[in-house]
Design a protein around this motif. Structure first.
Motif, PDB file in Angstrom:
ATOM      1  N   ASP A  69       6.525   7.093  -1.877  1.00 59.07           N
ATOM      2  CA  ASP A  69       6.828   6.902  -0.467  1.00 59.07           C
ATOM      3  C   ASP A  69       8.274   6.451  -0.310  1.00 59.07           C
ATOM      4  O   ASP A  69       8.880   6.633   0.732  1.00 59.07           O
ATOM      5  CB  ASP A  69       5.896   5.836   0.116  1.00 59.07           C
ATOM      6  N   ARG A 113       0.821  -1.217   0.000  1.00 57.14           N
ATOM      7  CA  ARG A 113       0.000   0.000   0.000  1.00 57.14           C
ATOM      8  C   ARG A 113       0.851   1.261   0.000  1.00 57.14           C
ATOM      9  O   ARG A 113       0.501   2.259   0.600  1.00 57.14           O
ATOM     10  CB  ARG A 113      -0.959   0.025   1.197  1.00 57.14           C
ATOM     11  N   LYS A 114       1.991   1.170  -0.645  1.00 57.69           N
ATOM     12  CA  LYS A 114       2.852   2.336  -0.780  1.00 57.69           C
ATOM     13  C   LYS A 114       3.210   2.494  -2.254  1.00 57.69           C
ATOM     14  O   LYS A 114       3.052   1.565  -3.045  1.00 57.69           O
ATOM     15  CB  LYS A 114       4.136   2.153   0.047  1.00 57.69           C
ATOM     16  N   GLY A 147      -6.066   0.428  -2.123  1.00 53.11           N
ATOM     17  CA  GLY A 147      -5.025  -0.237  -1.348  1.00 53.11           C
ATOM     18  C   GLY A 147      -4.062  -1.006  -2.233  1.00 53.11           C
ATOM     19  O   GLY A 147      -3.439  -1.965  -1.797  1.00 53.11           O
ATOM     20  N   LEU A 158      -2.443   8.446  -6.308  1.00 49.30           N
ATOM     21  CA  LEU A 158      -2.635   8.505  -4.860  1.00 49.30           C
ATOM     22  C   LEU A 158      -3.977   7.894  -4.478  1.00 49.30           C
ATOM     23  O   LEU A 158      -4.083   7.175  -3.486  1.00 49.30           O
ATOM     24  CB  LEU A 158      -2.559   9.961  -4.378  1.00 49.30           C
ATOM     25  N   SER A 159      -5.003   8.161  -5.291  1.00 48.41           N
ATOM     26  CA  SER A 159      -6.315   7.620  -4.950  1.00 48.41           C
ATOM     27  C   SER A 159      -6.340   6.102  -5.132  1.00 48.41           C
ATOM     28  O   SER A 159      -7.002   5.401  -4.387  1.00 48.41           O
ATOM     29  CB  SER A 159      -7.411   8.291  -5.787  1.00 48.41           C
ATOM     30  N   ARG A 209      -3.816   4.207  -4.535  1.00 48.32           N
ATOM     31  CA  ARG A 209      -3.141   3.686  -3.347  1.00 48.32           C
ATOM     32  C   ARG A 209      -4.066   3.760  -2.130  1.00 48.32           C
ATOM     33  O   ARG A 209      -4.204   2.804  -1.378  1.00 48.32           O
ATOM     34  CB  ARG A 209      -1.871   4.485  -3.082  1.00 48.32           C
ATOM     35  N   ASN A 210      -4.725   4.914  -1.968  1.00 47.64           N
ATOM     36  CA  ASN A 210      -5.503   5.103  -0.750  1.00 47.64           C
ATOM     37  C   ASN A 210      -6.820   4.356  -0.760  1.00 47.64           C
ATOM     38  O   ASN A 210      -7.222   3.789   0.249  1.00 47.64           O
ATOM     39  CB  ASN A 210      -5.774   6.599  -0.532  1.00 47.64           C
ATOM     40  N   GLU A 211      -7.499   4.353  -1.907  1.00 46.71           N
ATOM     41  CA  GLU A 211      -8.842   3.761  -1.931  1.00 46.71           C
ATOM     42  C   GLU A 211      -8.814   2.269  -2.241  1.00 46.71           C
ATOM     43  O   GLU A 211      -9.501   1.482  -1.602  1.00 46.71           O
ATOM     44  CB  GLU A 211      -9.730   4.486  -2.953  1.00 46.71           C
ATOM     45  N   GLU A 224      -2.851  12.623  -8.694  1.00 44.09           N
ATOM     46  CA  GLU A 224      -4.051  12.394  -7.886  1.00 44.09           C
ATOM     47  C   GLU A 224      -4.601  11.000  -8.102  1.00 44.09           C
ATOM     48  O   GLU A 224      -5.006  10.327  -7.146  1.00 44.09           O
ATOM     49  CB  GLU A 224      -5.127  13.420  -8.246  1.00 44.09           C
TER      50      GLU A 224
END
Lengths: 277, 441, 305
Positions: free
Chosen positions: A232, A32-33, A214, A207-208, A210-212, A204
């Motif tokens: 990261d 998740r990075k 995973g 990043l999304s 990665r964040n949403e 963006e």
């Protein structure tokens, strides 16, 4: 360095005839990075990618992938389509490889081939048009629609992929890779050829993802603004070996990295030093 | 390689009568040298086994004159036509009319086809020809799966046609199996051979695959010729049973269909039956293909044609995908072969030469690679055109060859220049074939 | 052992003919990247022209065999070369930047045109010629009355092949044209930028290939004493097999492949079955392509991702 590693590259070797393209390279990518692989032209980055994604068989070393459930897969033993099918590693290409004569939507449907193949009972059930197949197809279209929306291409769903502008094609390729529902997404220079606004949008998007979702991301990139902003962890390669790694900040200040870039290409070196400051 | 790159600028073309004359003279001179010996002198094996010859300078002069005149006409036409873009030699309005026509053309054509036996009931010749056209439509649709969808160049398609034909012929004459039992068997056997060939060779790309499939087609033909104890060698297999209408023979006897229905027997009955049989088989091929295109396997075929590397990156097993395309195409070829055998009642290796493969491939390419309607139209044009030259038997293949060259120069992407998407959200819009790849395998 | 030696000689002679045709395939494939399907028929046309010009010369009253042969060779090379040039001009050049399938089909069409052109213009029957070069040597008298023969015509075929090949090698490696050809093979765009006339070079490739095929056609005529309109097809596929076996794009490879195919075919006929000799040749093509697609002397292709 400890942590939850999804990918461990261990003393990877790749030789072409007498040329050593990758020499005992070891690095890890955290779950998740976003891990960036950078280096001057010809450093061997794409070769590493091709080894990870099964297009090349490494001459030596190991590439281990650990899934969320702890299942460990040795990527160097899989090849070809199995990397995507079994190991759930998806990739994009430096020079975009879409299916230009198919629509954007069709491109994303092809990406769900294996799931749909199962749902269509290896074609038999689908040929008969059973309801269970129709359900599955509808779900697949919905997933495709979701991703088209995420990359901002919903209104171009029915256009031929080959007709899309360059930036759209880049994003569509990422959407297509994500439709395989990967654990690890490998991006080969996703920002190449994009303008500043498009590359901001790309940041963006990544990043999304990665964040949403995973999803862990491994990317090769020349555009330092992308690397510095979203990574990261950064691994720097030159002449097939790792010369530095660490946070974007640490890498940027590393004299060895600056020397590598200066030695290779002055402009790139300046770009490394100036970006992010 | 894109079609738009590196085209010479049209403005640079010189004109003027002197230029035209010079060009025509050069053409005539080249023709004179080319034909001097081949046309000017005719050789033949003499009565004593030696070689005799006689001259035909009149023919030579006429031919060279034709080339001279033809060259002038072509050059004048070219200048009158103006500098044309090779891709849009068909004017835009005509193209759009064509795509509009495409919408109702297919249903209209289908209705008309159904009515052919009614309209031409008393014209055996037309019925025979229609059956032939439909056989090639079916073969074209079968090969279209391999070449048009999956982008695999197969120059040995006739091998599967032969396997189907011989499967039925041998099973029927040796074991007395009926057509309806043999039909699926013929398809399965052909598909089996398709897999057998496909397994080792599908790793090959492009021209290599083409040449290997060609070699395979020739091997099958040579084996048929030489395995005399099984296949009858060059003499072929005769006395192949005619098909029955689900057990009821179409014969003048008491148990024949005519007697059962209480109508007078006519040999046309069988022709009409054969017509609807091949129509049904062709439509089945079409239906299955259209269906498959919308399934993951069909999309994978097309994706394979577009970009094999990307397919692998998406987890698609390219080997099995290619194999299924190959086997599906082969199966349809096998069905068509079984039909051919039952229609002819006699088959020999002569029917399964490379020319046959080339003809079917030309139909697929002229049809526009992947377009079902295009393939049907191309089959109609090709076989119909072939019939026009029936009187000039010797010149048939010569004209066919020239037509192939000219058609490729005129429309390298075939008659129907667009691809219909298999799924859409809002707009079902056709994709220009300039974007569609043609595969590299 | 004697039987073996005899087959070896026969195989080498046949292989020389295949090799000469194979060079045409390999050259065109190397530069234009297409299989010139009509090349086998060019070989057939070469045989026909040799036959006709021979007939004309004899009827004109020429009696000196070496002189006749020389003239026949030059005439058939020249006219056949023009065939090669014309075909490239009509059927291939307009399609140079078209879709990959188009030139292939155009070539198949051209092959039909040539086959049927000679059928229409010269008739379908096989054309025999009386043996022109006779005599030979007995190399070894076997114990069971079997003698290893080396005929003059066999010597001539091999000698002619060697001479033609030497000339050809000189052409490719030492002349401006050869350099241009090699440049076009590497990168046509770059070659054009550096002042190489690509169109002309490609034309010349076809011309040279056709001329070599004409030599092969003439040798075939002299060796087998017959020509017919259909002989180009099978000979063409076998020569292509030879080109692939040797490694397509490689000129020495084509010759080597030709010899190998000639030997295989001869030995297969001698020891197994004559009927299946073509099956053997085609099977070898398939096996070679599967197990060593780059051939004997070809360069390996690295997949670019």
């Amino acid at each position: 360095m400890s942590g939850d590693h999804i990918l461990t590259v261990d003393r990877l070797m790749m030789r072409f005839g007498g040329i050593v393209a990758v020499n005992e390279l070891s690095f890890t990518a955290e779950r998740r990075k976003i891990t960036a692989l950078i280096g001057p032209n010809g450093a061997g980055k794409t070769t590493v990618f091709n080894c990870i994604t099964g297009f090349y068989r490494p001459s030596g070393g190991a590439i281990r992938l650990v899934h969320d459930d702890g299942r460990m897969i040795q990527l160097e033993r899989l090849n070809d389509f199995r990397i995507s099918k079994q190991a759930k590693v998806a990739r994009t290409f430096q020079n975009i490889r879409l299916f230009p004569g198919m629509t954007a939507l069709e491109n994303l449907m092809v990406a769900q081939h294996n799931a749909l193949m199962r749902a269509s009972g290896l074609t038999v059930l689908g040929l008969l048009g059973l309801p269970s197949w129709r359900e599955a197809e509808k779900r697949a279209i919905d997933l495709a629609r979701t991703w088209l929306d995420r990359v901002g291409l919903l209104d171009r769903a029915d256009d031929a992929a080959g007709n899309l502008p360059y930036g759209d094609q880049r994003r569509l390729e990422i959407a297509r890779a994500m439709c395989t529902e990967p654990a690890l997404l490998c991006l080969d220079e996703p920002a190449a050829g994009l303008n500043a606004r498009e590359s901001g949008g790309l940041n963006e998007l990544l990043l999304s993802i990665r964040n949403e979702q995973g999803t862990s991301i491994l990317l090769i990139e020349h555009d330092m603004s992308v690397v510095m902003e979203i990574s990261d962890h950064v691994v720097v390669m030159d002449y097939g070996v790792k010369i530095a790694e660490g946070t974007p900040q640490a890498v940027r200040d590393d004299p060895k990295v600056i020397a590598a870039y200066l030695g290779a290409d002055e402009e790139e070196a300046i770009a490394v030093m100036e970006s992010g400051t | 390689m894109s079609a738009t790159s590196a085209r010479p600028s049209p403005a640079a073309q010189p004109s003027g009568s002197a230029f035209i004359l010079k060009k025509a003279l050069i053409s005539a001179l080249v023709a004179l040298v080319l034909f001097s010996l081949m046309i000017g002198i005719r050789t033949e094996a003499g009565p004593q086994g030696g070689l005799i010859y006689w001259t035909r300078f009149g023919d030579l002069a006429a031919l060279v004159g034709t080339v001279f005149g033809g060259s002038i006409i072509v050059e004048l036409l070219r200048q009158w036509w103006g500098p044309v873009d090779k891709d849009s030699i068909v004017p835009k309005p005509v193209q759009s009319a064509f795509s509009f026509a495409g919408r109702w053309l297919a249903p209209a054509l289908l209705v008309f086809t159904f009515l052919v036996p009614v309209i031409f009931y008393n014209q055996r010749y037309i019925l025979d020809l229609s059956i032939l056209v439909l056989t090639y439509v079916m073969l074209g649709w079968g090969l279209n799966v391999v070449v048009g969808l999956a982008g695999l160049l197969d120059l040995g398609y006739v091998a599967f046609y032969a396997v189907g034909a011989y499967s039925y012929a041998l099973l029927a004459t040796n074991f007395g199996l009926s057509f309806w039992v043999c039909l699926p068997l013929a398809g399965i056997l052909a598909a089996f051979w398709g897999v057998l060939l496909g397994f080792p060779v599908l790793r090959l790309r492009g021209d290599y695959l083409a040449i290997v499939t060609l070699a395979f087609g020739e091997i099958i033909r040579l084996v048929i010729i030489n395995w005399q104890s099984l296949t009858g060698g060059p003499n072929g297999v005769s006395g192949i049973p005619r098909p029955t209408m689900f057990g009821i023979p179409l014969t003048p006897g008491d148990d024949g269909l005519a007697a059962k229905l209480g109508i007078e027997f006519s040999p046309t009955h069988r022709l009409v039956f054969l017509f609807y049989l091949i129509l049904a088989m062709a439509l089945l091929t079409n239906w299955v293909t259209i269906r498959l295109r919308r399934l993951p396997i069909g999309r994978a075929w097309e994706a394979l044609r577009e970009d094999e590397v990307a397919c692998r990156a998406l987890g698609i097993n390219t080997t099995t995908t290619k194999l299924t395309a190959f086997a599906t195409g082969a199966m349809f070829g096998g069905f068509a072969g079984a039909f051919f055998a039952t229609r002819q009642g006699f088959i020999s290796p002569e029917s399964f030469t490379f020319q046959e493969s080339a003809l079917v491939l030309a139909i697929v390419v002229l049809g526009g690679m992947g377009s079902q309607l295009g393939v049907a139209l191309a089959a109609l044009c090709m076989i119909g055109g072939f019939e026009l030259f029936r009187g000039l038997d010797q010149y048939r293949m010569l004209v066919f060859g020239m037509a192939m060259v000219l058609l490729m120069i005129w429309r390298p992407r075939g008659l129907v220049g667009h691809r219909a998407p298999t799924v859409f959200l809002e707009r079902n819009q056709a994709i220009s074939s300039d974007l569609v790849k043609e595969g590299h395998g | 052992m004697d039987y073996f030696a005899q087959q070896l000689i026969n195989g080498l002679v046949l292989g020389s003919i295949y090799g000469l045709i194979a060079i045409g395939y390999t050259m065109v494939y190397g530069i234009v990247g297409m299989i010139n399907f009509a090349h086998g028929d060019i070989f057939m046309i070469g045989g026909f022209i040799a036959l006709i010009s021979f007939l004309v010369l004899v009827s004109l009253g020429l009696t000196a065999i070496p002189l006749i042969l020389l003239i026949v060779l030059l005439v058939s090379m020249a006219i056949t070369a023009l065939y090669g040039w014309t075909i490239e001009r009509i059927a291939y050049r307009p399609l140079r930047h078209s879709f990959r399938l188009a030139p292939m089909l155009s070539a198949i069409g051209m092959s039909f045109v040539l086959t049927n052109f000679s059928q229409v213009s010269q008739g379908a029957r096989v054309k025999p010629v009386p043996p022109i070069i006779t005599g030979g040597y007995t190399l070894h008298e076997g114990s069971q009355g079997f003698a290893v023969q080396l005929s003059n015509i066999q010597i001539m075929v091999v000698l002619a092949t060697i001479v033609v090949l030497a000339l050809f090698t000189w052409l490719v490696s030492r002349t401006r044209l050869g350099r241009d050809m090699r440049a076009c093979e590497q990168d046509q765009t770059m070659a054009a930028l550096l002042g190489v006339d690509v169109d002309r070079t490609i034309s010349m490739t076809f011309v040279i290939g056709a001329a070599l095929a004409a030599v092969a056609g003439m040798m075939y005529l002299l060796y087998y004493g017959l020509v017919d309109f259909f002989m180009g097809f099978v000979a063409g596929i076998k020569a292509f097999t030879a080109a692939v076996l040797g490694g397509i794009g490689s000129l020495p490879g084509a010759m080597l492949g030709g010899l190998a195919i000639g030997l295989i075919e001869t030995f297969w006929s001698a020891y197994f079955s004559v009927e299946y000799k073509d099956v053997a040749a085609f099977s070898i093509l398939i096996v070679v392509l599967i197990f060593m697609p780059t051939g004997l002397l070809g360069r390996p292709e690295v997949e670019k991702v």
